[in-house]
Structure formats: C-alpha cells, structure tokens
Design a protein around this motif. Structure first.
Motif, PDB file in Angstrom:
ATOM      1  N   ALA A 240      37.961  38.407 -23.992  1.00  0.00           N
ATOM      2  CA  ALA A 240      38.407  38.903 -22.683  1.00  0.00           C
ATOM      3  C   ALA A 240      39.065  40.270 -22.764  1.00  0.00           C
ATOM      4  O   ALA A 240      39.035  41.036 -21.798  1.00  0.00           O
ATOM      5  CB  ALA A 240      39.365  37.901 -22.046  1.00  0.00           C
ATOM      6  N   GLY A 241      39.651  40.592 -23.905  1.00  0.00           N
ATOM      7  CA  GLY A 241      40.311  41.883 -24.052  1.00  0.00           C
ATOM      8  C   GLY A 241      39.466  42.928 -24.747  1.00  0.00           C
ATOM      9  O   GLY A 241      39.977  44.003 -25.085  1.00  0.00           O
ATOM     10  N   LEU A 242      38.175  42.648 -24.956  1.00  0.00           N
ATOM     11  CA  LEU A 242      37.309  43.580 -25.673  1.00  0.00           C
ATOM     12  C   LEU A 242      36.895  44.731 -24.746  1.00  0.00           C
ATOM     13  O   LEU A 242      36.230  44.509 -23.736  1.00  0.00           O
ATOM     14  CB  LEU A 242      36.065  42.850 -26.181  1.00  0.00           C
ATOM     15  N   PRO A 243      37.255  45.972 -25.062  1.00  0.00           N
ATOM     16  CA  PRO A 243      36.948  47.086 -24.165  1.00  0.00           C
ATOM     17  C   PRO A 243      35.526  47.622 -24.305  1.00  0.00           C
ATOM     18  O   PRO A 243      35.069  48.413 -23.479  1.00  0.00           O
ATOM     19  CB  PRO A 243      37.963  48.158 -24.599  1.00  0.00           C
ATOM     20  N   THR A 244      34.805  47.190 -25.320  1.00  0.00           N
ATOM     21  CA  THR A 244      33.517  47.786 -25.655  1.00  0.00           C
ATOM     22  C   THR A 244      32.421  47.363 -24.674  1.00  0.00           C
ATOM     23  O   THR A 244      32.250  46.170 -24.414  1.00  0.00           O
ATOM     24  CB  THR A 244      33.102  47.355 -27.070  1.00  0.00           C
ATOM     25  N   PRO A 245      31.638  48.300 -24.120  1.00  0.00           N
ATOM     26  CA  PRO A 245      30.475  47.922 -23.313  1.00  0.00           C
ATOM     27  C   PRO A 245      29.522  47.067 -24.150  1.00  0.00           C
ATOM     28  O   PRO A 245      29.175  47.448 -25.274  1.00  0.00           O
ATOM     29  CB  PRO A 245      29.831  49.259 -22.951  1.00  0.00           C
ATOM     30  N   THR A 246      29.126  45.926 -23.626  1.00  0.00           N
ATOM     31  CA  THR A 246      28.376  44.958 -24.431  1.00  0.00           C
ATOM     32  C   THR A 246      27.177  44.427 -23.670  1.00  0.00           C
ATOM     33  O   THR A 246      27.296  43.953 -22.536  1.00  0.00           O
ATOM     34  CB  THR A 246      29.276  43.779 -24.839  1.00  0.00           C
ATOM     35  N   LEU A 247      26.024  44.509 -24.303  1.00  0.00           N
ATOM     36  CA  LEU A 247      24.801  43.921 -23.778  1.00  0.00           C
ATOM     37  C   LEU A 247      24.542  42.625 -24.536  1.00  0.00           C
ATOM     38  O   LEU A 247      24.472  42.624 -25.768  1.00  0.00           O
ATOM     39  CB  LEU A 247      23.629  44.878 -23.968  1.00  0.00           C
ATOM     40  N   VAL A 248      24.412  41.529 -23.806  1.00  0.00           N
ATOM     41  CA  VAL A 248      24.138  40.224 -24.406  1.00  0.00           C
ATOM     42  C   VAL A 248      22.705  39.838 -24.059  1.00  0.00           C
ATOM     43  O   VAL A 248      22.329  39.810 -22.885  1.00  0.00           O
ATOM     44  CB  VAL A 248      25.122  39.154 -23.889  1.00  0.00           C
ATOM     45  N   VAL A 249      21.901  39.564 -25.082  1.00  0.00           N
ATOM     46  CA  VAL A 249      20.482  39.223 -24.903  1.00  0.00           C
ATOM     47  C   VAL A 249      20.252  37.840 -25.499  1.00  0.00           C
ATOM     48  O   VAL A 249      20.666  37.577 -26.644  1.00  0.00           O
ATOM     49  CB  VAL A 249      19.572  40.261 -25.592  1.00  0.00           C
ATOM     50  N   TRP A 250      19.580  36.978 -24.735  1.00  0.00           N
ATOM     51  CA  TRP A 250      19.416  35.589 -25.191  1.00  0.00           C
ATOM     52  C   TRP A 250      18.021  35.068 -24.874  1.00  0.00           C
ATOM     53  O   TRP A 250      17.481  35.302 -23.787  1.00  0.00           O
ATOM     54  CB  TRP A 250      20.425  34.688 -24.483  1.00  0.00           C
ATOM     55  N   GLY A 272      30.406  43.519 -19.726  1.00  0.00           N
ATOM     56  CA  GLY A 272      29.201  42.994 -20.328  1.00  0.00           C
ATOM     57  C   GLY A 272      28.088  42.779 -19.333  1.00  0.00           C
ATOM     58  O   GLY A 272      28.317  42.638 -18.131  1.00  0.00           O
ATOM     59  N   ALA A 273      26.865  42.791 -19.830  1.00  0.00           N
ATOM     60  CA  ALA A 273      25.682  42.440 -19.053  1.00  0.00           C
ATOM     61  C   ALA A 273      24.914  41.388 -19.831  1.00  0.00           C
ATOM     62  O   ALA A 273      24.876  41.417 -21.065  1.00  0.00           O
ATOM     63  CB  ALA A 273      24.811  43.670 -18.807  1.00  0.00           C
ATOM     64  N   PHE A 274      24.298  40.454 -19.119  1.00  0.00           N
ATOM     65  CA  PHE A 274      23.627  39.316 -19.742  1.00  0.00           C
ATOM     66  C   PHE A 274      22.156  39.342 -19.357  1.00  0.00           C
ATOM     67  O   PHE A 274      21.813  39.322 -18.174  1.00  0.00           O
ATOM     68  CB  PHE A 274      24.284  38.018 -19.264  1.00  0.00           C
ATOM     69  N   VAL A 275      21.270  39.405 -20.358  1.00  0.00           N
ATOM     70  CA  VAL A 275      19.826  39.444 -20.139  1.00  0.00           C
ATOM     71  C   VAL A 275      19.204  38.231 -20.815  1.00  0.00           C
ATOM     72  O   VAL A 275      19.432  37.990 -22.008  1.00  0.00           O
ATOM     73  CB  VAL A 275      19.206  40.735 -20.709  1.00  0.00           C
ATOM     74  N   VAL A 276      18.436  37.462 -20.062  1.00  0.00           N
ATOM     75  CA  VAL A 276      17.749  36.287 -20.593  1.00  0.00           C
ATOM     76  C   VAL A 276      16.267  36.628 -20.770  1.00  0.00           C
ATOM     77  O   VAL A 276      15.629  37.145 -19.848  1.00  0.00           O
ATOM     78  CB  VAL A 276      17.911  35.080 -19.653  1.00  0.00           C
ATOM     79  N   VAL A 277      15.737  36.358 -21.948  1.00  0.00           N
ATOM     80  CA  VAL A 277      14.344  36.645 -22.259  1.00  0.00           C
ATOM     81  C   VAL A 277      13.551  35.344 -22.173  1.00  0.00           C
ATOM     82  O   VAL A 277      13.849  34.375 -22.875  1.00  0.00           O
ATOM     83  CB  VAL A 277      14.204  37.275 -23.655  1.00  0.00           C
ATOM     84  N   ALA A 278      12.569  35.319 -21.318  1.00  0.00           N
ATOM     85  CA  ALA A 278      11.808  34.098 -21.042  1.00  0.00           C
ATOM     86  C   ALA A 278      10.894  33.720 -22.199  1.00  0.00           C
ATOM     87  O   ALA A 278      10.406  34.579 -22.933  1.00  0.00           O
ATOM     88  CB  ALA A 278      10.977  34.286 -19.773  1.00  0.00           C
ATOM     89  N   GLU A 302      21.584  54.528 -20.998  1.00  0.00           N
ATOM     90  CA  GLU A 302      22.228  54.498 -19.682  1.00  0.00           C
ATOM     91  C   GLU A 302      23.493  53.646 -19.623  1.00  0.00           C
ATOM     92  O   GLU A 302      24.215  53.685 -18.627  1.00  0.00           O
ATOM     93  CB  GLU A 302      21.231  53.984 -18.634  1.00  0.00           C
ATOM     94  N   GLY A 303      23.789  52.891 -20.666  1.00  0.00           N
ATOM     95  CA  GLY A 303      24.941  52.016 -20.625  1.00  0.00           C
ATOM     96  C   GLY A 303      24.695  50.823 -19.718  1.00  0.00           C
ATOM     97  O   GLY A 303      23.572  50.521 -19.335  1.00  0.00           O
ATOM     98  N   LEU A 304      25.752  50.142 -19.369  1.00  0.00           N
ATOM     99  CA  LEU A 304      25.640  48.996 -18.474  1.00  0.00           C
ATOM    100  C   LEU A 304      25.352  49.479 -17.061  1.00  0.00           C
ATOM    101  O   LEU A 304      25.903  50.484 -16.615  1.00  0.00           O
ATOM    102  CB  LEU A 304      26.938  48.187 -18.497  1.00  0.00           C
ATOM    103  N   SER A 305      24.528  48.754 -16.349  1.00  0.00           N
ATOM    104  CA  SER A 305      24.106  49.189 -15.023  1.00  0.00           C
ATOM    105  C   SER A 305      25.276  49.333 -14.060  1.00  0.00           C
ATOM    106  O   SER A 305      25.253  50.168 -13.163  1.00  0.00           O
ATOM    107  CB  SER A 305      23.086  48.194 -14.452  1.00  0.00           C
ATOM    108  N   ARG A 306      26.319  48.538 -14.260  1.00  0.00           N
ATOM    109  CA  ARG A 306      27.445  48.610 -13.335  1.00  0.00           C
ATOM    110  C   ARG A 306      28.516  49.590 -13.800  1.00  0.00           C
ATOM    111  O   ARG A 306      29.503  49.797 -13.130  1.00  0.00           O
ATOM    112  CB  ARG A 306      28.067  47.229 -13.146  1.00  0.00           C
ATOM    113  N   ILE A 307      28.315  50.182 -14.980  1.00  0.00           N
ATOM    114  CA  ILE A 307      29.274  51.149 -15.511  1.00  0.00           C
ATOM    115  C   ILE A 307      28.516  52.448 -15.785  1.00  0.00           C
ATOM    116  O   ILE A 307      27.672  52.495 -16.677  1.00  0.00           O
ATOM    117  CB  ILE A 307      29.937  50.653 -16.806  1.00  0.00           C
ATOM    118  N   PRO A 308      28.765  53.522 -15.031  1.00  0.00           N
ATOM    119  CA  PRO A 308      28.000  54.763 -15.187  1.00  0.00           C
ATOM    120  C   PRO A 308      28.399  55.539 -16.426  1.00  0.00           C
ATOM    121  O   PRO A 308      29.040  56.583 -16.357  1.00  0.00           O
ATOM    122  CB  PRO A 308      28.338  55.533 -13.904  1.00  0.00           C
ATOM    123  N   GLU A 309      28.036  55.016 -17.580  1.00  0.00           N
ATOM    124  CA  GLU A 309      28.313  55.728 -18.819  1.00  0.00           C
ATOM    125  C   GLU A 309      27.171  55.520 -19.787  1.00  0.00           C
ATOM    126  O   GLU A 309      26.438  54.530 -19.720  1.00  0.00           O
ATOM    127  CB  GLU A 309      29.627  55.255 -19.446  1.00  0.00           C
TER     128      GLU A 309
END
Length: 326
Positions: A240-250, A272-278, A302-309
């Motif tokens: 919860a305190g991790l400041p790093t932009p994180t992409l989670v792929v599952w 974080g952003a969560f992407v599920v691969v079918a 492009e970074g996380l879609s909700r964070i413009p970085e």
C-alpha cells in the motif's frame, strides 16, 4: 543378495532420470543477436545478457523459480527493438549461474539485484519480474524505491504458490534431497507444461532449454536451498505504501498462482494497473508473448494510463512528474 536389489533398482532409476543435456553451443541465446557474459556480483558468478546500449533506459528482467534467461526469449528482442537497454540474468541458484549452499532469502536476492545495478553503473531501472522474480522485484522496490523507476509484475509470487506435486515433496525436510535426485527431462517437461494453459504450446526445444542446467551436480542443492530459504508470501499487506508505478499482468488460467491472488496484489497498489491475459497460464510472457510485449512496451513508453508519466523518462523528469500528480 536381497539387500542389494533395492540399491540396484535405485541406481537404475537415478540413471534413467538423467538424460544428456543439449550442448553448450545450442543453449539460449545461441542463434540470436544476444550474447552472454559472466560477472561476479555480491560473491556470485552470474550469467548475464546486457544489450541495447548504455544510453537506453535499463529494463532488468528477473525470471521465476526453476527458470533462466530462456524464459525471456520472446520479450528481450521486442523490448530491445523498442529502444531500451535490456538486462536479463540467470539468478543465483538457477540456470548457469553459481549455485551456492545458501544465499536464497528474499533479502539476499534483493541485495543481489541492487549489487548488479551498481556493477553495471545503473542508477535506476524498470524491473520486470515473473513469479518468484516478481516477488524479488517488489522487495527491491520496497527497500530501494529510488532505484526502481517502474515495476512490471507478471504472475508474481508474494501471496503464496500452489506447487505441483513433485515440488511439494521437494520442500519436505530429508525427503526433499531424495526427491530432487530424481530430476530429469521428463519431470522438467511436466512441470513446464503445468505453467501453460495449453500445454501443447510447449515444444521439445523448450524442454531442452529448461532441462539444460538440471543435471549439474549442485542443481538439486540449490533447488532445496531456495525452497528452504525463500518465502513466497511476504508481500501481503506491504504494497500500500509502494510509490512505484506498477503494471500487473496475469494469465487468467494460472494454476500456480490463481487470478484472484493477482487481483488482490493489484488492489493493494496505490499506483497500479491490472491486465488479464486470456487463455494464458502462469508463464504469460512465454505463452502469450505478443499481448504481454504490447502492454509492457506501452507501459515503458506511456506509464500507467491514469498517471500521465513516462517511466522511461530521465530520473529528474520522472520525479517532477510524480510530484505534480500527488
């Protein structure tokens, strides 16, 4: 005579387990533009690929349990081709890197990653971790947030693992030494296929590459060391305190670490952003490389879609962007 029969049978079984590995000149990355080097880092001789030029943003790949450089065979060319410096290595105890008796705790692996960055002159990098490698990457980001520009966690450990039967036995004291002695190409292939939603996608060449380091005399000792020292459930409640932009792929059909654990992990992340691969199992980057490469490179650019970085910006640009989004 009767006392000798079990020993004879045991010897025969052990001999049958060990098929000859593929020759060194056929081991990945042979036949590719990548070349390996060996570098002593934190007292461990590591087998490393470092490609893409020192000017590109560094993206460091950490493989999962029982794997090696080969697990990134579909990912490295795509990321290097997109203009990034790609670094992948056989982690301590795996592949063709050193396999000492100890040094397999979560903290020890995190220290090794930082020591590798220091050795390569990298001040900060994007870490991409699969399974056990995802847990290690997360530990690095938690302990050294200034060294990690971004995280990509692919079917990451940290909330536990559902081990296949043979690896469950290998975790048991005393019995584990016997279990890891009966390792062979057939068992390697069986475990590898369990990481795919569609086991038919695993080729004989894949099994050859995964099996190549297995016959080494110290492989079983290292395997037991990892199972004894490394904890696969240490991230619960810590992200919860991790400041790093994180992409989670599952992978949606991951049998080793189910999708609900990926959802739990992603829900803890503040950025974080969560992407599920079918139709994909535990080895998402290997079974569905096109989809994983697409979202990975989008994240790098492009970074996380909700964070413009853009996590691949310079450190100063990234910090000012993060400050403006608080």
């Amino acid at each position: 005579m009767s006392a000798r029969v079990p020993l004879t049978v045991l010897a025969s079984l052990l001999a049958a387990c060990h098929a000859p590995p593929i020759p060194e000149n056929q081991r990945y990355p042979a036949g590719t533009p990548f070349r390996t080097q060996y570098r002593v880092v934190d007292g461990t001789r590591l087998r490393i690929v470092d490609s893409g030029g020192v000017r590109g943003t560094a993206v460091v790949f950490l493989h999962g349990f029982g794997a090696a450089l080969y697990s990134w065979r579909h990912t490295l060319p795509a990321v290097a081709g997109a203009g990034y410096r790609v670094i992948a290595f056989d982690n301590r105890g795996f592949g063709f890197s050193d396999k000492p008796a100890h040094g397999y705790s979560n903290a020890a692996y995190a220290r090794l990653v930082i020591a590798l960055l220091d050795s390569l002159g990298i001040s900060s990098a994007v870490l991409v971790g699969h399974s056990m490698g995802g847990a290690i990457a997360s530990e690095v980001a938690l302990a050294h947030p200034d060294r990690v520009r971004g995280l990509v966690l692919i079917d990451a450990a940290g909330y536990g693992v559902r081990w296949p039967g043979v690896l469950k036995v290998a975790r048991w004291p005393f019995v584990g030494a016997i279990a890891t002695a009966f390792r062979g190409r057939w068992i390697t292939g069986r475990i590898l296929r369990s990481t795919y939603a569609d086991p038919r996608k695993v080729t004989d060449a894949d099994v050859d590459q995964y099996y190549a380091p297995v016959p080494a005399p110290d492989f079983g000792r290292a395997l037991r060391g990892v199972l004894r020292e490394f904890r696969f459930d240490t991230l619960v409640g810590r992200l919860a305190g991790l400041p790093t932009p994180t992409l989670v792929v599952w992978g949606d059909a991951d049998r080793w670490i189910p999708l609900r654990d990926g959802s739990r992990l992603a829900s803890e992340l503040p950025r974080g952003a969560f992407v599920v691969v079918a139709r994909t199992g535990h080895a998402a980057a290997e079974e569905s490389p096109d989809e994983v490469n697409r979202v990975l490179i989008e994240f790098l650019k492009e970074g996380l879609s909700r964070i413009p970085e853009n996590v691949a910006w310079s450190t100063s640009s990234s910090r000012s962007s993060r400050s403006s989004n608080r």
